[in-house]
Design an enzyme around this catalytic site. Sequence first.
Site, short mmCIF file in Angstrom:
data_model
loop_
_atom_site.label_atom_id
_atom_site.label_comp_id
_atom_site.label_asym_id
_atom_site.label_seq_id
_atom_site.Cartn_x
_atom_site.Cartn_y
_atom_site.Cartn_z
N GLU A 112 15.76 4.91 27.04
CA GLU A 112 15.10 4.19 25.77
C GLU A 112 15.66 3.24 25.48
O GLU A 112 17.36 3.50 25.46
CB GLU A 112 14.26 5.02 24.84
CG GLU A 112 14.97 6.17 24.14
CD GLU A 112 14.80 6.98 23.44
OE1 GLU A 112 14.14 5.52 22.32
OE2 GLU A 112 14.22 8.32 23.21
N LYS B 34 13.78 18.38 17.33
CA LYS B 34 14.19 18.25 16.39
C LYS B 34 14.08 18.92 15.28
O LYS B 34 12.78 18.92 15.56
CB LYS B 34 15.56 17.74 15.88
CG LYS B 34 16.14 16.63 17.23
CD LYS B 34 16.57 15.63 15.32
CE LYS B 34 18.00 15.66 16.08
NZ LYS B 34 18.01 13.59 16.76
N1 PSU Z 1 14.17 11.60 18.06
C1 PSU Z 1 15.81 11.79 17.97
N2 PSU Z 1 16.01 11.12 18.81
C2 PSU Z 1 15.48 9.64 18.08
C3 PSU Z 1 14.09 9.65 18.50
C4 PSU Z 1 13.19 10.84 17.99
O1 PSU Z 1 15.99 12.97 18.29
O2 PSU Z 1 16.40 9.01 18.48
C5 PSU Z 1 13.34 8.66 18.03
C6 PSU Z 1 13.28 8.22 19.99
O3 PSU Z 1 13.39 7.04 19.69
C7 PSU Z 1 11.38 9.02 19.60
C8 PSU Z 1 10.77 8.21 17.72
O4 PSU Z 1 10.19 8.09 20.08
O5 PSU Z 1 12.84 7.93 17.57
C9 PSU Z 1 10.34 8.41 17.09
O6 PSU Z 1 9.90 7.95 16.34
P1 PSU Z 1 8.54 8.28 15.66
O7 PSU Z 1 8.69 9.84 14.94
O8 PSU Z 1 8.47 7.69 14.29
O9 PSU Z 1 7.27 8.23 16.31
#
Ligand code: PSU
Length: 304
Positions: A25, A160
Amino acid sequence: MNKYLDISPEVQQALNEGRPVVALESTIISHGMPYPKNVETALMVEQCVRDNGAVPATIAVIGGRLKAGLSHEEIEHLGKAGRAVTKASRRDLPALVARGIDGATTVTTTMIIAHMAGIKIFATGGIGGVHRGAETTMDISADLEELAQTPVMVVCAGAKSILDLGLTLEYLETKGVPVIGYGTEELPAFYTRKSGFAVDYRVDSPKELADMFRAQRGLDYKGGMLVTNPIPEEYSMDKEVIDAAIEQALKECKEQGIHGKDTTPFLLAKVVELTGGDSLESNIKLVLNNAKIAALTAKELAEN
Ligand code: PSU
Ligand code: MN
């Protein structure tokens, strides 16, 4: 092939020949880590996939085109622009495509584009999930819905504890997404190997992962599979240190009224700031560890 999709020649050739490919990604590059570590990491992760016998396909939106396989220049561009690049989730793709602008793909959009390209396995760091306090904010990552509907295996290091891990597992259960522990019965919590929550199934080899994925496809399920691979012991963080940083980050997030798509990038950046970069090093190590398992599993899938 989808008319908005560009597959790099190297990735296309590997797919044509039935060779293993691993999707990666780009939100982790632009929003998940600071420059230049983000670019160095992205290139290291690609190399790790190669070293383990698969072809890397880093995914992003460039000038409105959906890309499977980026050049080093494109990775550098996304890393340097950082949070100025649109964090692209499912709802953002139509606007980015129509307007011809760049986007960094989250787990959600990386799964979408990987599937369009015919890539079955994707490695990352952590996924989005049910946020703490979601019972009032309704902040639940689109990543969970995508896992429920797109047939891609996602290899991560758990989630996390900026998230509510218990509710995240409940949501995945409701949506029928198998949560697999790689060499563990317990869901890893990204920086640490344990969370106190059980996974659905433990597997101990890439072959077993490939078998389970193949069975899921054979059952004609529409959804994907979540593989959670614990951070190697030597790089895992002290639970008290990381928990304190996360609590502080959550507090500042609330005080500053951060919400919506900015929440996760804000929390990620805060945790790195508060732990003086130690968490960044752990983050890099665990992504490499996931890339390796994903590559080995892609090989198993390609061979049989
Ligand atoms: N959690 C992490 N590292 C990340 C992300 C999440 O530990 O880089 C990024 C990923 O791209 C994930 C996105 O798909 O954040 C999720 O964002 P949201 O919580 O806004 O859906
Ligand atoms: Mn959200």
